[in-house]
Design an enzyme around this catalytic site. Sequence first.
Site, PDB file in Angstrom:
ATOM      1  N   ASP A  33       0.831  -1.163  -0.189  1.00  0.00           N
ATOM      2  CA  ASP A  33      -0.304   0.063  -0.182  1.00  0.00           C
ATOM      3  C   ASP A  33       0.651   1.487   0.172  1.00  0.00           C
ATOM      4  OD1 ASP A  33      -2.464   1.466  -0.130  1.00  0.00           O
ATOM      5  OD2 ASP A  33      -2.616   0.636   2.376  1.00  0.00           O
ATOM      6  N   HIS A  63       2.915   3.059  -8.986  1.00  0.00           N
ATOM      7  CA  HIS A  63       2.800   1.978  -9.625  1.00  0.00           C
ATOM      8  C   HIS A  63       4.086   1.524  -9.679  1.00  0.00           C
ATOM      9  CE1 HIS A  63      -1.188   2.223  -7.854  1.00  0.00           C
ATOM     10  NE2 HIS A  63      -1.565   2.923  -8.999  1.00  0.00           N
ATOM     11  N   LEU A 108      11.185 -20.697  -3.807  1.00  0.00           N
ATOM     12  CA  LEU A 108       9.906 -19.640  -3.558  1.00  0.00           C
ATOM     13  C   LEU A 108       8.717 -20.186  -4.176  1.00  0.00           C
ATOM     14  CD1 LEU A 108       9.672 -17.608  -2.013  1.00  0.00           C
ATOM     15  CD2 LEU A 108      10.400 -16.006  -3.703  1.00  0.00           C
TER      16      LEU A 108
HETATM   17  C1  FPP Z   1      -1.564   0.084  -3.075  1.00  0.00           C
HETATM   18  O1  FPP Z   1      -1.855   1.362  -3.699  1.00  0.00           O
HETATM   19  C2  FPP Z   1      -1.932  -0.745  -4.505  1.00  0.00           C
HETATM   20  C3  FPP Z   1      -2.088  -1.074  -5.661  1.00  0.00           C
HETATM   21  C4  FPP Z   1      -3.264  -1.301  -5.694  1.00  0.00           C
HETATM   22  C5  FPP Z   1      -1.422  -1.386  -7.101  1.00  0.00           C
HETATM   23  C6  FPP Z   1       0.066  -2.896  -6.765  1.00  0.00           C
HETATM   24  C7  FPP Z   1       0.653  -3.060  -8.014  1.00  0.00           C
HETATM   25  C8  FPP Z   1       1.522  -2.829  -7.825  1.00  0.00           C
HETATM   26  C9  FPP Z   1       2.633  -2.845  -6.673  1.00  0.00           C
HETATM   27  C10 FPP Z   1       2.325  -2.957  -9.655  1.00  0.00           C
HETATM   28  C11 FPP Z   1       3.005  -3.846  -9.426  1.00  0.00           C
HETATM   29  C12 FPP Z   1       2.110  -5.622  -8.493  1.00  0.00           C
HETATM   30  C13 FPP Z   1       3.277  -6.607  -9.354  1.00  0.00           C
HETATM   31  C14 FPP Z   1       2.845  -8.119  -9.370  1.00  0.00           C
HETATM   32  C15 FPP Z   1       3.651  -6.738 -11.019  1.00  0.00           C
HETATM   33  P1  FPP Z   1      -2.694   2.990  -3.928  1.00  0.00           P
HETATM   34  O2  FPP Z   1      -2.769   2.842  -5.253  1.00  0.00           O
HETATM   35  O3  FPP Z   1      -4.086   2.529  -2.397  1.00  0.00           O
HETATM   36  O4  FPP Z   1      -2.132   4.002  -2.778  1.00  0.00           O
HETATM   37  P2  FPP Z   1      -2.363   5.306  -1.531  1.00  0.00           P
HETATM   38  O5  FPP Z   1      -3.590   4.377  -0.537  1.00  0.00           O
HETATM   39  O6  FPP Z   1      -1.049   5.991  -1.671  1.00  0.00           O
HETATM   40  O7  FPP Z   1      -3.203   5.844  -3.051  1.00  0.00           O
END
Ligand code: FPP
Length: 243
Positions: A23, A40, A134
């Site tokens: 997050d 992201h 893993l």
């Molecule tokens: C939450 O941060 C994150 C996500 C919804 C996306 C997670 C995706 C990645 C880490 C990209 C790559 C993943 C893989 C498996 C290749 P948020 O957008 O909710 O952040 P915020 O709460 O600060 O708005």
Amino acid sequence: MEVVPQRDSGHEPIPEHVAIIMDGNGRWASKRSLQRLRGHEQGAEAVREAVRGCGDLGIRYLTLFAFSSENWSRPVEEINHLMGLFRYFFNKEINALSEAGVKVNFIGNINRLPEDIQSLVEEIKLRTQHNSKLILTIALSYGSQSEIAGAMRQIAEKVEAGELAARDICEEVIARHLETADLPDPDLLIRTSGEKRLSNFLLWQCAYTEFVFLDTLWPDFRKDDLIAAVREYGSRNRRFGAV
Ligand code: FPP
């Protein structure tokens, strides 16, 4: 991506299964006056770091919450960008993951994803199915309540068909019908960005999991953060409801 197991890293108890709610990508980007999408992208770099770190520490199972069923309600541009990132990441990392001995699994409503990503998911699963160093599980379009409802439907169908008696439904039967049937329950769940919620992630499976909440935003997550979380886990006294 090289994964070198060093399970013997000091005397800390090493969790067998680590689950991570990644997050803070959006906040990481906002702090830098960047678009959320850049957060992201950096988040994908942190995924590499987490996979390598788990390999180094000798953690056997890593489960990452990459996209929740609720994330479908984000702006279409952000969803498309995330799909693009998954496409890019899976294409780019498939060889490295496969050579590093990582077995990749997916949980979630994969059939809601664009068709080419569904094919990539199948290809990665197939290419890495015999690996065992893993076990990396990526939750994509995943929601735990929907997973539990699906398991209940399957069990009810078996009862209707006379294959299972209602009196035989117990915790083990339910666990066997979840998408995580082949995984041990997580020992340690890490959530980054300071939020302290489970957000519909592995609700059943986390009954006795230790939670560690880090203030680090996901794109800044490094091996040291993993080590800090594992240390914190090591200091906990797990009693599983006993004294
Ligand atoms: C939450 O941060 C994150 C996500 C919804 C996306 C997670 C995706 C990645 C880490 C990209 C790559 C993943 C893989 C498996 C290749 P948020 O957008 O909710 O952040 P915020 O709460 O600060 O708005």
